[in-house]
Design an enzyme around this catalytic site. Structure first.
Site, PDB file in Angstrom:
ATOM      1  N   ASP A  80       0.778  -1.317  -0.087  1.00  0.00           N
ATOM      2  CA  ASP A  80      -0.055   0.137   0.012  1.00  0.00           C
ATOM      3  C   ASP A  80       0.823   1.422  -0.033  1.00  0.00           C
ATOM      4  OD1 ASP A  80       0.862  -0.959   2.616  1.00  0.00           O
ATOM      5  OD2 ASP A  80      -0.542   0.328   3.552  1.00  0.00           O
ATOM      6  N   GLU A 138      -0.238  -2.225   4.972  1.00  0.00           N
ATOM      7  CA  GLU A 138       0.587  -2.111   6.167  1.00  0.00           C
ATOM      8  C   GLU A 138       0.412  -1.068   6.787  1.00  0.00           C
ATOM      9  OE1 GLU A 138       3.482  -0.807   8.921  1.00  0.00           O
ATOM     10  OE2 GLU A 138       3.419  -0.126   6.681  1.00  0.00           O
ATOM     11  N   GLU A 139       0.027   0.056   6.191  1.00  0.00           N
ATOM     12  CA  GLU A 139      -0.145   1.421   6.816  1.00  0.00           C
ATOM     13  C   GLU A 139      -1.188   1.681   7.577  1.00  0.00           C
ATOM     14  OE1 GLU A 139       2.454   3.414   6.879  1.00  0.00           O
ATOM     15  OE2 GLU A 139       3.433   2.846   4.922  1.00  0.00           O
ATOM     16  N   HIS A 365       7.817   8.653   4.545  1.00  0.00           N
ATOM     17  CA  HIS A 365       6.271   9.382   4.586  1.00  0.00           C
ATOM     18  C   HIS A 365       6.604  10.841   4.319  1.00  0.00           C
ATOM     19  CE1 HIS A 365       4.300   6.148   7.380  1.00  0.00           C
ATOM     20  NE2 HIS A 365       5.220   5.611   6.446  1.00  0.00           N
TER      21      HIS A 365
HETATM   22 NI    NI Z   1       6.576   1.016   5.135  1.00  0.00          NI
END
Ligand code: NI
Length: 395
Positions: A80, A138-139, A365
């Site tokens: 993702d 995962e996020e 990020h």
């Molecule tokens: Ni990651």
């Protein structure tokens, strides 16, 4: 030697790894919605002649089989992207505006495709099975790892090891960082609502001011981390969102706060929940208000199994060179790879993706995040080598 063969194949595949990564980077998708990503991976696996099955929505379980017999090793990549507007202007910039592979999961998928191709080409040279886990989400809690595990990716048979990697911009391309034991923190989401009684700001005695209560709660809760936690166990508490929607002359009824609590020890994690809730409720009550303290439990502490990690470290030194394997420092980010370690021996390491000579590169990020694509063949080859070493097939 198999090691040299793997290295050569990884270099040969580098252009296709870059193409896969760029293609995936252009089409990022949010957690649990990785439909196009999943279709792309399935088409690539079909091209490679690697059988796969859909799992956990957009997730994929594929297998590269060597000669009969031997064990099973699982390798995992997450799929993702994040709700971030890409700031850079690379030729492969996100076409899905507002969504970006800012955590390098595009690189994880491309690298694992490369590993799959290397292993398929070498399938006559090893015994056993390498399972490829392409995992969604995962996020975003509750994450895709637990879902994949519920859908049986660690069963029939249980793999002897699950290996994962994560890109690391602060580490130069060509290096990895690894450590046994605790690597990444648990993560829990805190939602706190403090209720008082609003009114005119000039008449505080007629009101119960939830803003002042919230201020006390924020300060006091830091003492759970600084005074009640074992100082040798890292703990972090941060409130990033505090909403008191009154005005210059209006005390509001309610203050809401959202934050994150992270630590590296499961027993303390549970105890800290009790202590934080008790403290916040007690403070609010003592000041005439009320506190609702909700905790959404996220991922557990990520622990690298000692013996497996020692063996993976040896393999990495052999493959990359001893000076290219450095010790990872525990990291307070969290990862749902931790769930695989609850069901099997697992090892997670950090893959250097930093450009040589760049100081303070954009972090994970960040809207400017990018990788040195030279890391793709490194990750692909290293994972293939680790898998074959675990299967006991490297001569
Ligand atoms: Ni990651």
């Amino acid at each position: 030697m198999l090691k040299e063969q793997i290295r050569r194949l990884a270099e040969e595949l580098a252009p296709s790894l870059v193409a896969d990564r760029r293609r995936l980077h252009r089409l990022p998708e949010l957690s649990f919605r990785e439909e196009n990503t999943s279709s792309y991976l399935k088409a690539r696996l079909d091209e490679l002649g690697i059988p796969w099955q859909a799992r956990a929505g957009t997730g994929i379980l594929a297998e590269v089989r060597g000669r009969p017999g031997g064990g099973t090793i699982a390798l995992r990549a997450d799929m993702d992207a994040l709700p971030i507007v890409e700031a850079g202007q690379p030729s492969y910039r996100s076409l899905n505006e507002g969504v970006m592979h800012a955590c390098g999961h595009d690189a994880h998928m491309a690298s694992l495709l490369g590993t799959a191709e290397i292993l398929r080409r070498l399938s006559g040279a090893f015994c056993g099975t390498v399972r490829l886990i392409f995992q969604p989400a995962e996020e975003l809690l509750p994450g895709g790892a637990a879902w994949m595990i519920r859908e049986g990716v660690l069963e029939d048979p249980r793999p002897e090891a699950v290996i994962g990697q994560h890109v690391m911009p602060a580490l130069e391309c060509g290096y990895i960082a690894i450590c046994p034991g605790r690597l990444m923190a648990s993560m829990d989401e805190l939602s706190v609502t403090i209720r008082g009684r609003g009114g005119h700001a000039a008449q505080p005695a007629s009101n119960i001011d939830p803003v002042v209560i919230a201020a006390h709660v924020i300060v006091a809760l830091q003492q759970v981390v600084s005074r009640q936690a074992d100082p040798t166990v890292p703990s972090v508490l941060s409130f990033g969102r505090v909403i008191a929607d009154g005005a210059i002359n209006v005390i509001p009824d309610v203050v809401t706060m959202k934050g994150t609590f992270r630590t590296m020890e499961e027993g303390w994690r549970r105890e800290a929940h009790v202590r934080m809730r008790r403290m916040a409720e007690g403070i609010a009550e003592s000041m005439g208000g009320q506190c609702m303290f909700d905790i959404a439990c996220g991922y557990p502490v990520l622990i690298n199994e000692q013996r497996l990690t020692a063996a993976v470290t040896v393999s990495a030194r052999e493959y990359l060179g001893a000076d290219r394997v450095v010790e990872a420092r525990p990291w307070m980010a969290s990862e749902d790879f931790a769930w695989y370690g609850r069901s099997a021996d697992a090892c997670f390491y950090l893959l250097g993706t930093g450009h040589a000579g760049v100081v303070n590169p954009p972090s994970l990020h960040s809207p400017n995040f990018d990788i040195d694509e030279g890391a793709l063949p490194v990750g692909a080859g290293l994972m293939a080598y680790i898998a074959l070493e675990r299967l006991g097939c490297v001569s």
